[in-house]
Write a protein that holds these residues in place. Structure first.
Motif, PDB file in Angstrom:
ATOM      1  N   ASP A   1       0.859  -1.183   0.000  1.00 23.03           N
ATOM      2  CA  ASP A   1       0.000   0.000   0.000  1.00 23.03           C
ATOM      3  C   ASP A   1       0.894   1.230   0.000  1.00 23.03           C
ATOM      4  O   ASP A   1       1.870   1.287   0.757  1.00 23.03           O
ATOM      5  CB  ASP A   1      -0.891   0.034   1.240  1.00 23.03           C
ATOM      6  N   TYR A   2       0.532   2.236  -0.814  1.00 21.82           N
ATOM      7  CA  TYR A   2       1.280   3.485  -0.838  1.00 21.82           C
ATOM      8  C   TYR A   2       0.408   4.679  -0.446  1.00 21.82           C
ATOM      9  O   TYR A   2       0.776   5.819  -0.686  1.00 21.82           O
ATOM     10  CB  TYR A   2       1.941   3.678  -2.197  1.00 21.82           C
ATOM     11  N   TRP A  27       2.538  -7.899   4.039  1.00 22.30           N
ATOM     12  CA  TRP A  27       1.813  -6.672   3.693  1.00 22.30           C
ATOM     13  C   TRP A  27       2.686  -5.479   4.078  1.00 22.30           C
ATOM     14  O   TRP A  27       3.028  -5.304   5.252  1.00 22.30           O
ATOM     15  CB  TRP A  27       0.489  -6.642   4.449  1.00 22.30           C
ATOM     16  N   LEU A  28       3.061  -4.655   3.118  1.00 21.17           N
ATOM     17  CA  LEU A  28       3.902  -3.473   3.338  1.00 21.17           C
ATOM     18  C   LEU A  28       3.048  -2.226   3.212  1.00 21.17           C
ATOM     19  O   LEU A  28       2.355  -2.048   2.213  1.00 21.17           O
ATOM     20  CB  LEU A  28       5.050  -3.459   2.322  1.00 21.17           C
ATOM     21  N   ALA A  32       9.525   4.810  -0.122  1.00 18.52           N
ATOM     22  CA  ALA A  32       8.853   3.565   0.248  1.00 18.52           C
ATOM     23  C   ALA A  32       9.010   2.522  -0.845  1.00 18.52           C
ATOM     24  O   ALA A  32       9.254   1.341  -0.571  1.00 18.52           O
ATOM     25  CB  ALA A  32       7.377   3.827   0.531  1.00 18.52           C
ATOM     26  N   GLN A  33       8.888   2.951  -2.098  1.00 19.84           N
ATOM     27  CA  GLN A  33       9.022   2.017  -3.209  1.00 19.84           C
ATOM     28  C   GLN A  33      10.428   1.431  -3.281  1.00 19.84           C
ATOM     29  O   GLN A  33      10.597   0.225  -3.505  1.00 19.84           O
ATOM     30  CB  GLN A  33       8.670   2.715  -4.526  1.00 19.84           C
ATOM     31  N   TRP A  36      12.555   1.118  -0.789  1.00 11.97           N
ATOM     32  CA  TRP A  36      12.707   0.200   0.344  1.00 11.97           C
ATOM     33  C   TRP A  36      12.040  -1.136   0.042  1.00 11.97           C
ATOM     34  O   TRP A  36      12.629  -2.203   0.268  1.00 11.97           O
ATOM     35  CB  TRP A  36      12.126   0.807   1.616  1.00 11.97           C
ATOM     36  N   ASP A  37      10.814  -1.095  -0.457  1.00 11.50           N
ATOM     37  CA  ASP A  37      10.081  -2.327  -0.726  1.00 11.50           C
ATOM     38  C   ASP A  37      10.812  -3.211  -1.734  1.00 11.50           C
ATOM     39  O   ASP A  37      10.889  -4.430  -1.567  1.00 11.50           O
ATOM     40  CB  ASP A  37       8.680  -2.014  -1.255  1.00 11.50           C
ATOM     41  N   GLU A  38      11.333  -2.604  -2.786  1.00  9.21           N
ATOM     42  CA  GLU A  38      12.040  -3.389  -3.798  1.00  9.21           C
ATOM     43  C   GLU A  38      13.259  -4.084  -3.199  1.00  9.21           C
ATOM     44  O   GLU A  38      13.521  -5.264  -3.472  1.00  9.21           O
ATOM     45  CB  GLU A  38      12.462  -2.490  -4.964  1.00  9.21           C
ATOM     46  N   ALA A  39      14.025  -3.363  -2.378  1.00 11.21           N
ATOM     47  CA  ALA A  39      15.203  -3.954  -1.754  1.00 11.21           C
ATOM     48  C   ALA A  39      14.812  -5.051  -0.766  1.00 11.21           C
ATOM     49  O   ALA A  39      15.440  -6.123  -0.716  1.00 11.21           O
ATOM     50  CB  ALA A  39      16.019  -2.866  -1.048  1.00 11.21           C
ATOM     51  N   LEU A  40      13.769  -4.793   0.014  1.00  9.27           N
ATOM     52  CA  LEU A  40      13.305  -5.778   0.996  1.00  9.27           C
ATOM     53  C   LEU A  40      12.825  -7.048   0.301  1.00  9.27           C
ATOM     54  O   LEU A  40      13.197  -8.170   0.684  1.00  9.27           O
ATOM     55  CB  LEU A  40      12.179  -5.174   1.836  1.00  9.27           C
ATOM     56  N   LEU A  41      11.999  -6.889  -0.731  1.00  9.60           N
ATOM     57  CA  LEU A  41      11.422  -8.050  -1.401  1.00  9.60           C
ATOM     58  C   LEU A  41      12.453  -8.826  -2.205  1.00  9.60           C
ATOM     59  O   LEU A  41      12.279 -10.023  -2.457  1.00  9.60           O
ATOM     60  CB  LEU A  41      10.249  -7.619  -2.287  1.00  9.60           C
TER      61      LEU A  41
END
Length: 236
Positions: free
Chosen positions: A22-23, A52-53, A205-206, A208-213
């Protein structure tokens, strides 16, 4: 079951685990209700595991060990979260990861799950050049602040019901750090709180999410075997 798809920007699956992002800010109470409903559904075999991020509007949440003396200035709503730990703050600029996994299908190792969750965040912070670690100071993710002192950059708080996990972690990308001053974060008064932005890093946020996933598969693989013992007991 509460609707998780409102304001949903991205969804995928990874090894049978649904990944949602979610953004737009999701109110904490709505996210909590959705988590608990999904946790029940996973336990009954009616839904897949979920990561869920998302982010929340400003809120203070109370864990099962929270003490009212740790509330210094109740400028935001306080919600009983049901997770382990004490008080924490959630707000814009802080990325939340709710991790709902059926540990009956993995290693039934609570400490190992928390250890792996911490490691996932630590490794991802390292991808942005930030060294971080677990600390005897308390549960969570710690790093060096701009003045060299040890400060918390991420929080861990989980709940496990009938071997199905919920809640998870938060990481400070660019929140208003003054909002933490209304509580004693995680009950640790002598340590500060920092963020990637305070450390001079502009991470969306995007990003971070890409690196995390990119590290999600490795994180999940660690849950297939019991993790080694850790040096300090963890609140879950």
């Amino acid at each position: 079951m509460p609707n998780l798809t409102q304001n949903l920007d991205y969804s995928q699956t990874l090894g049978g685990v649904e990944i949602r992002r979610d953004y737009e800010n999701v109110p904490y109470r709505r996210a909590l209700d959705a988590q608990l409903a999904r946790n029940d559904a996973i336990g009954l075999g009616q839904a897949s595991d979920l990561i869920w991020l998302l982010e929340h509007p400003p809120v203070y949440t109370a864990g099962t060990s929270a003490q009212i003396s740790d509330v210094l200035d109740q400028r935001f709503e306080i919600v009983e979260a049901g997770r382990g730990g004490k008080y924490t703050y959630h707000g814009p600029g802080q990325r939340i990861g709710y991790v709902l996994l059926d540990l009956r299908q993995r290693a039934r190792d609570v400490r190992g799950f928390v250890h792996a969750l911490e490691g996932w965040v630590i490794d991802t912070l390292g991808d942005f050049g930030v060294e971080s670690w677990r600390s005897e100071a308390g549960v969570g993710i710690w790093t060096r602040d701009v003045d060299g002192s040890e400060a918390k950059i991420g929080a861990i708080g989980v709940r496990i019901r009938r071997w199905v996990t919920c809640h998870g972690f938060s990481v400070n990308l660019s929140p208003d750090l003054s909002h933490f001053s209304g509580i004693v974060p995680c009950g640790i008064a002598e340590k500060g709180v920092t963020s990637l932005a305070r450390l001079g890093l502009d991470v969306s946020a995007q990003q971070w999410d890409e690196a995390l996933l990119a590290r999600a598969e490795a994180f999940l693989a660690k849950l297939d075997v019991a993790c080694p013992p850790v040096s300090a007991e963890k609140e879950v």
